[in-house]
Write a protein that holds these residues in place. Structure first.
Motif, PDB file in Angstrom:
ATOM      1  N   MET A  80       0.825  -1.211   0.000  1.00 13.55           N
ATOM      2  CA  MET A  80       0.000   0.000   0.000  1.00 13.55           C
ATOM      3  C   MET A  80       0.862   1.265   0.000  1.00 13.55           C
ATOM      4  O   MET A  80       1.949   1.286   0.565  1.00 13.55           O
ATOM      5  CB  MET A  80      -0.942  -0.024   1.203  1.00 13.55           C
ATOM      6  CG  MET A  80      -1.982  -1.130   1.111  1.00 13.55           C
ATOM      7  SD  MET A  80      -3.036  -1.290   2.567  1.00 13.55           S
ATOM      8  CE  MET A  80      -1.994  -2.272   3.640  1.00 13.55           C
ATOM      9  N   TYR A  81       0.306   2.329  -0.620  1.00 10.36           N
ATOM     10  CA  TYR A  81       1.045   3.581  -0.783  1.00 10.36           C
ATOM     11  C   TYR A  81       0.302   4.805  -0.265  1.00 10.36           C
ATOM     12  O   TYR A  81       0.911   5.844  -0.016  1.00 10.36           O
ATOM     13  CB  TYR A  81       1.367   3.817  -2.263  1.00 10.36           C
ATOM     14  CG  TYR A  81       2.404   2.899  -2.840  1.00 10.36           C
ATOM     15  CD1 TYR A  81       3.729   3.315  -2.963  1.00 10.36           C
ATOM     16  CD2 TYR A  81       2.086   1.616  -3.267  1.00 10.36           C
ATOM     17  CE1 TYR A  81       4.694   2.480  -3.496  1.00 10.36           C
ATOM     18  CE2 TYR A  81       3.040   0.769  -3.800  1.00 10.36           C
ATOM     19  CZ  TYR A  81       4.340   1.212  -3.914  1.00 10.36           C
ATOM     20  OH  TYR A  81       5.286   0.374  -4.440  1.00 10.36           O
ATOM     21  N   SER A  82      -1.015   4.719  -0.145  1.00  8.75           N
ATOM     22  CA  SER A  82      -1.788   5.886   0.289  1.00  8.75           C
ATOM     23  C   SER A  82      -1.455   6.229   1.738  1.00  8.75           C
ATOM     24  O   SER A  82      -0.838   5.430   2.458  1.00  8.75           O
ATOM     25  CB  SER A  82      -3.283   5.602   0.164  1.00  8.75           C
ATOM     26  OG  SER A  82      -3.686   4.617   1.121  1.00  8.75           O
ATOM     27  N   LYS A  83      -1.896   7.407   2.173  1.00  3.48           N
ATOM     28  CA  LYS A  83      -1.653   7.806   3.562  1.00  3.48           C
ATOM     29  C   LYS A  83      -2.268   6.801   4.523  1.00  3.48           C
ATOM     30  O   LYS A  83      -1.629   6.368   5.496  1.00  3.48           O
ATOM     31  CB  LYS A  83      -2.232   9.198   3.815  1.00  3.48           C
ATOM     32  CG  LYS A  83      -1.992   9.718   5.226  1.00  3.48           C
ATOM     33  CD  LYS A  83      -2.524  11.133   5.398  1.00  3.48           C
ATOM     34  CE  LYS A  83      -2.278  11.636   6.817  1.00  3.48           C
ATOM     35  NZ  LYS A  83      -2.794  13.019   7.002  1.00  3.48           N
ATOM     36  N   ALA A  84      -3.520   6.383   4.228  1.00  2.00           N
ATOM     37  CA  ALA A  84      -4.167   5.394   5.089  1.00  2.00           C
ATOM     38  C   ALA A  84      -3.456   4.047   4.992  1.00  2.00           C
ATOM     39  O   ALA A  84      -3.307   3.335   5.988  1.00  2.00           O
ATOM     40  CB  ALA A  84      -5.638   5.244   4.699  1.00  2.00           C
TER      41      ALA A  84
END
Length: 298
Positions: free
Chosen positions: A186-190
């Motif tokens: 995963m790469y998103s902030k969340a």
């Protein structure tokens, strides 16, 4: 030490069982440390949303994808040294109790060589809908998926009651000989917050190594104090999904940068190389990667 591994031949019409066997055995002879699978099963003729790779649309090689856990099980019988891993399984394509059983079976077949299980939320809305998963819930579903998966590998009786998954109390066997480390794609902030909270490793790709180091620092600044720091296994494509090429010399330099940054490992991706049109072509591409092994070994 930085390990060096390969994604298995898995995508496109050229893949056969005999090719995969020859590829694995040649990779073993060349000194690679591990082999990896990815996870898609459906090529949408009308794609909703954005493709998750570097191209605008899903590449044609995704019209045929061999199933990941079944492929690992076969590979486990063709080598007795190479470690096995997933980079990356899509959480929405699976249910944690069933996946826990399949992965434990792979680990037992390989006599304990399933070392890393990579997971992410995925991008394909069509795949999610095909297995009865609302793609809008994929992030929150992952929040429950990891505790459920870990619960299935814990001592019997296993039990997990969460927002998405209700398991046990029950007996679940076999267990893995050792619990695989979990790796986030995963790469998103969340997603990076989930990585810090729930995972052991992060699986970046394409971005400069200096950026990887900086993001790892941010991940570990959010890491619970009672857990070991999150490490990184870098994914390096010889040809991107958008067609951008790296020479073997450029890839060798990138591997050396990973070693210098003390990253845990590198995975070399060749499934998108446009010159691969035959089984012989697959093995020729592999042969040319020998300098990367030498760079990883120092």
């Amino acid at each position: 030490m930085t390990t060096i591994g390969l994604t298995l031949p898995q995508l496109g019409p050229v893949v056969t069982a005999s090719l995969i066997r020859d590829f694995v055995q040649q990779a073993d002879d060349m000194g690679f440390d591990n082999v990896w699978v990815q996870d898609h099963f459906l090529y949408a003729l009308q794609q909703s949303g954005d493709y998750g790779g570097s191209a605008t649309d899903q590449p044609d090689v995704y019209r045929s994808v061999w199933a990941p856990t079944e492929l690992l099980a076969a590979v486990a019988t063709w080598t007795d040294r190479l470690q096995l891993g997933t980079s990356i399984l899509v959480g929405g394509n699976h249910w944690p109790a069933q996946l826990a059983n399949r992965l434990a079976t792979v680990d037992r077949i390989s006599e304990g060589r399933l070392s890393v299980v990579g997971l992410s939320v995925g991008w394909s809305e069509e795949e999610h809908r095909a297995v009865g998963v609302d793609p809008r819930t994929r992030g929150k579903r992952m929040d429950d998926f990891i505790p459920a998966l870990r619960a299935c590998w814990s001592d019997d009786p296993v039990e997990h009651h969460g927002a998405f998954f209700d398991i046990g109390p029950a007996i679940m066997q076999p267990k893995p000989t050792r619990i695989p480390r979990l790796m986030s794609g995963m790469y998103s902030k969340a997603g990076l917050a989930r990585t810090a909270r729930d995972f052991d490793l992060w699986n970046p790709g394409s971005i400069p190594i200096s950026n990887v180091v900086g993001i790892l620092e941010d991940i570990n600044s959010q890491r619970p104090q009672d857990k070991n720091p999150v490490g990184a296994i870098y994914r390096l494509a010889q040809q991107s999904t958008a067609g951008k090429r790296m020479t073997v010399d450029e890839m060798t330099t990138r591997v050396a940068e990973c070693v210098a940054a003390d990253l845990e490992g590198v995975i070399i991706e060749t499934n998108f190389c446009s010159e691969i049109t035959t089984s012989t072509g697959w093995l020729e591409v592999l042969t040319n990667l020998k300098p990367l092994v030498e760079a990883a070994k120092g």
